[in-house]
Design a protein around this motif. Structure first.
Motif, mmCIF file in Angstrom:
data_model
loop_
_atom_site.group_PDB
_atom_site.id
_atom_site.type_symbol
_atom_site.label_atom_id
_atom_site.label_comp_id
_atom_site.label_asym_id
_atom_site.label_seq_id
_atom_site.Cartn_x
_atom_site.Cartn_y
_atom_site.Cartn_z
ATOM 1 N N ARG A 75 0.831 -1.214 0.000
ATOM 2 C CA ARG A 75 0.000 0.000 0.000
ATOM 3 C C ARG A 75 0.866 1.265 0.000
ATOM 4 O O ARG A 75 0.685 2.178 0.782
ATOM 5 C CB ARG A 75 -0.956 -0.023 1.186
ATOM 6 C CG ARG A 75 -1.703 -1.340 1.273
ATOM 7 C CD ARG A 75 -2.945 -1.262 2.109
ATOM 8 N NE ARG A 75 -4.086 -1.049 1.250
ATOM 9 C CZ ARG A 75 -4.772 0.083 1.190
ATOM 10 N NH1 ARG A 75 -4.462 1.101 1.936
ATOM 11 N NH2 ARG A 75 -5.791 0.176 0.378
ATOM 12 N N SER A 105 -2.876 0.442 -7.899
ATOM 13 C CA SER A 105 -4.260 -0.026 -7.803
ATOM 14 C C SER A 105 -4.616 -0.507 -6.394
ATOM 15 O O SER A 105 -5.795 -0.668 -6.090
ATOM 16 C CB SER A 105 -4.485 -1.153 -8.810
ATOM 17 O OG SER A 105 -3.395 -2.052 -8.763
ATOM 18 N N THR A 106 -3.619 -0.726 -5.529
ATOM 19 C CA THR A 106 -3.960 -1.071 -4.140
ATOM 20 C C THR A 106 -4.509 0.148 -3.418
ATOM 21 O O THR A 106 -5.262 0.028 -2.463
ATOM 22 C CB THR A 106 -2.740 -1.579 -3.349
ATOM 23 O OG1 THR A 106 -1.743 -0.552 -3.338
ATOM 24 C CG2 THR A 106 -2.161 -2.845 -3.946
ATOM 25 N N PRO A 128 -8.321 1.731 -6.421
ATOM 26 C CA PRO A 128 -8.802 0.518 -7.083
ATOM 27 C C PRO A 128 -9.383 0.775 -8.477
ATOM 28 O O PRO A 128 -9.543 -0.169 -9.250
ATOM 29 C CB PRO A 128 -9.872 -0.023 -6.135
ATOM 30 C CG PRO A 128 -10.167 1.065 -5.174
ATOM 31 C CD PRO A 128 -8.994 1.991 -5.144
ATOM 32 N N PRO A 130 -11.162 -5.379 -10.843
ATOM 33 C CA PRO A 130 -11.146 -6.007 -9.520
ATOM 34 C C PRO A 130 -10.189 -7.192 -9.459
ATOM 35 O O PRO A 130 -10.212 -8.055 -10.334
ATOM 36 C CB PRO A 130 -12.587 -6.476 -9.329
ATOM 37 C CG PRO A 130 -13.388 -5.663 -10.268
ATOM 38 C CD PRO A 130 -12.507 -5.241 -11.382
ATOM 39 N N GLY A 131 -9.358 -7.203 -8.433
ATOM 40 C CA GLY A 131 -8.442 -8.322 -8.250
ATOM 41 C C GLY A 131 -7.177 -8.230 -9.098
ATOM 42 O O GLY A 131 -6.216 -8.937 -8.851
ATOM 43 N N SER A 139 -13.417 4.289 -2.220
ATOM 44 C CA SER A 139 -13.992 3.010 -2.636
ATOM 45 C C SER A 139 -15.204 2.730 -1.754
ATOM 46 O O SER A 139 -16.282 3.244 -1.991
ATOM 47 C CB SER A 139 -12.932 1.913 -2.514
ATOM 48 O OG SER A 139 -13.507 0.666 -2.761
ATOM 49 N N ARG A 176 -18.364 3.253 -3.973
ATOM 50 C CA ARG A 176 -18.643 1.967 -4.599
ATOM 51 C C ARG A 176 -19.727 1.169 -3.869
ATOM 52 O O ARG A 176 -20.022 0.028 -4.245
ATOM 53 C CB ARG A 176 -17.371 1.125 -4.641
ATOM 54 C CG ARG A 176 -16.367 1.619 -5.674
ATOM 55 C CD ARG A 176 -15.170 0.698 -5.779
ATOM 56 N NE ARG A 176 -14.541 0.868 -7.089
ATOM 57 C CZ ARG A 176 -13.551 0.117 -7.545
ATOM 58 N NH1 ARG A 176 -13.080 -0.872 -6.820
ATOM 59 N NH2 ARG A 176 -13.032 0.324 -8.736
ATOM 60 N N GLY A 219 -11.117 -7.483 -3.577
ATOM 61 C CA GLY A 219 -10.531 -6.993 -4.820
ATOM 62 C C GLY A 219 -11.066 -5.629 -5.235
ATOM 63 O O GLY A 219 -10.646 -5.082 -6.242
ATOM 64 N N TYR A 220 -11.979 -5.078 -4.445
ATOM 65 C CA TYR A 220 -12.575 -3.787 -4.808
ATOM 66 C C TYR A 220 -12.062 -2.629 -3.950
ATOM 67 O O TYR A 220 -12.607 -1.541 -3.989
ATOM 68 C CB TYR A 220 -14.106 -3.851 -4.721
ATOM 69 C CG TYR A 220 -14.713 -4.636 -5.860
ATOM 70 C CD1 TYR A 220 -15.113 -3.994 -7.031
ATOM 71 C CD2 TYR A 220 -14.853 -6.015 -5.784
ATOM 72 C CE1 TYR A 220 -15.656 -4.712 -8.084
ATOM 73 C CE2 TYR A 220 -15.385 -6.744 -6.834
ATOM 74 C CZ TYR A 220 -15.790 -6.078 -7.979
ATOM 75 O OH TYR A 220 -16.313 -6.786 -9.027
ATOM 76 N N GLY A 221 -11.036 -2.902 -3.161
ATOM 77 C CA GLY A 221 -10.467 -1.817 -2.359
ATOM 78 C C GLY A 221 -11.287 -1.485 -1.121
ATOM 79 O O GLY A 221 -11.110 -0.440 -0.510
#
Ligand SMILES: Cc1cc2nc3c(=O)[nH]c(=O)nc-3n(C[C@H](O)[C@H](O)[C@H](O)COP(=O)(O)OP(=O)(O)OC[C@H]3O[C@@H](n4cnc5c(N)ncnc54)[C@H](O)[C@@H]3O)c2cc1C
Lengths: 546, 399
Positions: free
Chosen positions: A368, A404-405, A408, A413-414, B46, B150, B215-217
């Motif tokens: 992060r 992206s951490t 996002p 996603p992921g 997010s 989100r 995975g979406y923060g």
């Protein structure tokens, strides 16, 4: 992001007669800042950008559906906070996201994981050296003291050493006063940093190689110096002068990357009434009788204005946009011998998932923030050794960031995007050229990452290699130097970009400079753009700029 | 013994700091990671999940439920149809605030009221002969706040109806086979929802939500981040920004809803003849303009703040940690108000405060001074008055 980069200019109607109060050449962040300040002051301002998007070295591009890459610059710290206030950037979407930690893996499975929590950092450093745990607090404080003393210099033009103007004399006296006001320790630390090596400075405090490697990393960014070279102290100090939410040396990721930031600037500039034209490459700055009259584009279109501001680097500003034969010899000579020597590259990855550090299985929260591959002073110095002899580093220094951490929206996603800033990669390769070496560089970087994060290669979905030559070709930064002129003492402050021309003016009346090649220098900082605007507005009103 | 919430097993596993606060006799995470600011950013960028179960929750039902609440609550609950929620408050007979809370109209003749402190006696003792039932559901329900840009998109994947509910809308749904109620409410000033879950189903519901947002923060956030969020959102906190009239020692510690900036709750007062506790006092206050204060935001002047610290030889601190104390507000040397919550807002890039100012100085843009302690001396820094909330993104209001 860049999605709205190609939308036509905002509210300001295109001037039918192609006449403006001011024209800014280049829509990088400094050109945008400059244009926004001028427009805010009521000038009819036109910003001309060669490329189909604004931002220059601060752009974000969707290279693969859903994956947003910060092609060049990737993090924010030096940006002058007053610009955020003056230009109402928050209203236009300014949104710097916090990086909550920095991860510095070692070569032996060890690591240094620094967070935003001071007490935790002291403990973390103590795992490597109890001595350094205490010294770290002292070091941070000593550096803060120097930074506090020097910070005002970032927000003012340097006094003109060579002028008899009483106002300049006074400014010089005030500068001397500032240094005389420092206590002995601070003044000495300042001089040691400005002239000495980062290694010498750090060795006085620390014994842990991992910690020293991490701290020394900022002393080499963008510069052809190793941590043991005299002059690396200056680079370290410069980077320490950045701040995020008031904390010196702290970095942030802007929402949507640095390209997200320059989109904010473009919105602000337009809101103040500036007009931005994309795909408008300036061929030449026009003048008559030593006075600027406007610019001509590659396609011959001409725009008129009594003020033209170049945000390009000094080489282009003085040797390409105008005819150097019209300039004083000493200026031309000084610009010719300015050192650029780009040594940095980028390798950006689209990743299928997060890498794993073997000693910290399952801990994906190490990413992060920055991932600093520079485990020790020797590592960095060896990487530099290659560059001295015209090769890129066999084991490069890498400033990685899986953005992206933090944001996002930059990857599906992921999935993730990872920006890697690489040194050293000399612009001039002695035995090869960058077209040949592009993928070799990519492989070297990937292999290096693989050695710290086994399995890294399997995660790679796509790779973008940006060599110094690419930097030069795309942004126009000569020799790919990320700062538009190296950070060497003889190229800073009074002498940036050339002795006698550190105040944003040029010998041509009405022709100004506002790019990273002027004081204070490179980085996404905006100070050159802001200070140049101050100069221009003061000259127009016939008053002093101070 | 200190209690844990129905989600405790899961939130405890995620709490990497081991820092807990004591909130209504429950363990509530202060922060899950070392940086509360990172949790704050998760919500603003997010989405974040907050375990808000320690709230007191009352189910009010029966044929007279509406009549009862219409007489108890100052805001007209009759304007809140089934499937809607209201931010509301209740007063004493002098028109001073007892407390604020959110009321959900969950079914015909049924409401759910959430408040920060116990209020059962206050309500039960005033039911008289009305046919209404009051049940304390505090332990029977767990509540998860799911907040951030989100939140809609993610929660709608579990409860499709969420996609369509407007601000303060309420819908029933099912998560992991459990019947839940979802309201578009929260305490962050962002787009967001609260999921009301039977305590016995808490863990499966948590798991389903948590799994679906990987995975979406999305991050869990604690009380420290919540404080930051709610100050930006101009949401007042009991015992910080105001005191319940029931427990105040004198009127200086009491507030009327108008003084707290809630005049908007009574926009239709003249058109309705409802009798409710505090009505006459409220009408008098509105008519005679006797409010002592107006609740406002303060935005500190960036340049002046820099100057004051710089002249003192200090670095201007920009600490996001909320300061929940009284700070004095001045105008031309006179004390004209006081701030009760202060912080540096990372999103707004300014120091901000929630403050009371004299009503004649409440016009947005009015220049005032906020008093700081710098180098152990009082210093006044320029600030201007602004309307609350200071942070109010479009997405929050979007239908
Ligand atoms: C790879 C890389 C990584 C970096 N990383 C960071 C970082 O993480 N953080 C940081 O703070 N700094 C970083 N930097 C430095 C920073 O990005 C630059 O110093 C800064 O962006 C330069 O801004 P500028 O406006 O002065 O010039 P530029 O951004 O170079 O802008 C000049 C603009 O002029 C345009 N132009 C050129 N010629 C013409 C013409 N003839 N007519 C019209 N337009 C023209 C160009 O297209 C460009 O848009 C990095 C730089 C690079 C290259």
């Amino acid at each position: 992001m860049t999605s709205d980069a190609t939308t036509p200019a905002g509210p300001a109607p295109a001037s039918a007669d192609r006449t403006y109060d001011a024209i800014v050449v280049g829509g990088g962040h400094n050109g945008l800042v400059n244009g926004a300040y001028l427009a805010k002051a009521g000038l009819r301002t036109l910003i001309l950008e060669r490329r189909p998007l604004v931002g220059g070295a601060a752009i974000t591009e969707e290279l693969r559906p859903g994956f947003w890459f910060t092609t060049f610059s990737y993090a924010l710290s030096l940006l002058r906070p007053q610009i955020v206030q003056d230009l109402d950037l928050v209203e236009h979407g300014f949104f710097p996201l916090l990086m909550s930690s920095t991860f510095a893996p070692g070569e032996d499975g060890e690591y240094l994981w620094l967070t935003k929590d001071h007490d935790q950092n002291v403990r973390e450093i103590a795992r490597h050296s109890r001595h350094d745990a205490d010294a770290y607090t002292q070091y941070s404080h000593d550096l803060d003291v120097v930074c506090r003393a020097l910070k005002p210099l970032l927000d003012e033009a340097p006094p003109d050493l060579f002028s008899d103007d009483p106002e300049e004399r006074l400014a010089l006296a005030r500068l001397a006063q500032r240094f005389r006001g420092m206590d002995r320790r601070t003044l000495h630390d300042t001089v040691r940093l400005l002239t000495g090596s980062a290694a010498d400075f750090l060795d006085d405090y620390f014994e842990s190689e991992l910690l020293k490697g991490y701290l020394a990393s900022t002393s080499i960014i963008g510069s052809k110096v190793g941590p043991r070279s005299q002059g690396s102290g200056l680079v370290l100090l410069y980077h320490s002068l950045g701040e995020h939410d008031g904390e010196f040396g702290s970095w942030a990721f802007h929402k949507g990357g640095n390209g997200g930031f320059t989109q904010v600037l473009a919105r602000a500039a337009r809101a103040f009434g500036a007009e931005i034209r994309l795909e408008a490459p300036v061929q030449a700055v026009l003048s008559r009788d030593g006075r600027v009259t406007g610019v001509a584009l590659d396609d011959g279109t001409e725009f008129r204005a009594p003020v033209v501001v170049s945000s390009l680097d000094p080489r282009r500003t003085f040797l390409e946009l105008v005819d150097p034969r019209e300039l004083p010899d000493d200026l031309v000579e000084n610009v010719r011998r300015l050192r650029f020597q780009g040594t940095s590259s980028k390798v950006n990855f689209a990743l299928d998932g997060l890498p794993e550090f073997p000693s910290l299985p399952g801990r994906d929260d190490v990413f992060r923030g920055f991932t600093n591959i520079g485990p020790g002073m020797d590592y960095l110095e060896h990487a530099f050794d290659d560059a001295k002899y015209g090769r890129f580093s066999a084991r490069p220094y890498i400033d990685g960031a899986i953005q992206s951490t933090i944001d996002p929206d930059m990857a599906p996603p992921g999935k993730h995007v990872m920006s890697c800033f690489i040194q050293y990669t000399p612009y001039e390769l002695r035995e090869s050229d960058w077209e040949t070496e592009r993928q070799n560089l990519g492989d070297t970087v990937q292999k290096t990452l693989e050695s710290f994060f086994p399995g890294f290669g399997d995660l790679v979905l796509q790779r973008e290699v940006v060599t110094p030559l690419d930097i030069e070709r795309t942004t126009g930064l000569s020799e790919g130097n990320i700062f538009a002129g190296e950070f060497l003492a003889p190229q800073m402050y009074f002498f940036r970009p050339a002795p006698g021309w550190s105040q944003y003016r040029t010998p041509l009346e009405g022709y100004y400079q506002c790019g990273s090649g002027t004081h204070p220098g490179g980085c996404v900082m905006g100070a050159p753009g802001m200070l140049a605007a101050r100069r221009i507005l003061a000259d127009r009103s016939g008053a002093g700029a101070r | 013994m200190i209690l844990t919430t129905p989600f405790h097993e899961r939130v405890a596993a995620l709490n990497r700091t081991g820092l807990w606060e004591h909130w209504s006799n429950h363990l509530a995470a202060r922060r899950y990671q070392l940086s509360d600011k990172a949790e704050y950013f998760a919500v603003r960028d997010s989405a974040g999940i907050f375990d808000t179960s320690p709230l007191f929750k009352y189910r009010i039902s029966g044929p007279d439920a509406e009549r009862f609440l219409a007489g108890m609550l100052a805001r007209d609950v009759r304007a809140c149809p089934v499937g809607q929620a209201q931010y509301t408050c209740w007063l004493d007979d002098r028109g001073f605030l007892v407390e604020d809370g959110v009321v959900l109209h969950t079914a015909p003749d049924e409401y759910l009221l959430a408040s920060a402190e116990p209020n059962l006696a206050w309500f039960a003792d005033r039911a008289g002969r009305l046919d209404v039932r009051l049940e304390d559901e505090s332990d029977a329900l767990g509540v998860l706040a799911f907040q951030g840009p989100r939140s809609r998109e993610l929660l709608a994947r579990l409860v499709p109806a969420v996609a369509d509910i407007p601000p303060f809308g309420v819908t029933a749904g099912e998560i992991a086979g459990a019947a839940v109620t979802v309201s578009r409410t929260g305490f962050t000033g962002d787009l967001g929802y609260e999921v009301w879950v039977p305590a016995d189903d808490a863990l499966p519901v948590w798991d389903a939500l948590w799994e679906s947002v990987r995975g979406y923060g999305v991050q869990p956030f604690g009380l420290d981040a919540l404080h930051m969020l709610r100050i930006e959102a101009g949401l007042l906190l009991l015992d910080v920004d105001f005191t319940s009239s029931r427990y105040a020692w004198n009127d200086a510690h009491r507030s009327t809803p108008v003084e707290l900036g809630w005049e908007w709750m009574f926009a239709d007062l003249a058109a309705e003849d409802r009798a409710f506790i505090g009505r006459r006092a409220l009408e008098r206050e509105l008519e005679e303009r006797t409010s002592r204060w107006t609740m406002r935001g303060l935005v500190v002047d960036w340049h002046d703040y820099e100057r004051v610290y710089d002249e003192a030889g200090l670095l201007p601190p920009r600490d996001h940690t909320p300061v929940l104390e009284d700070w004095m507000v001045y105008k031309d040397g006179d004390r004209v108000g006081y701030a009760t919550s202060f912080m540096y807002s990372p999103v707004l890039q300014r120091h901000i405060a929630i403050a009371r100012v004299r009503p004649d100085l409440a016009e947005p843009g009015t220049d005032v001074k906020l008093e700081f302690t710098v180098n152990h001396r009082y210093e006044q820094v320029a600030a201007h008055v602004a309307r609350l909330p200071l942070f109010n993104p479009e997405r929050r209001k979007a239908r």
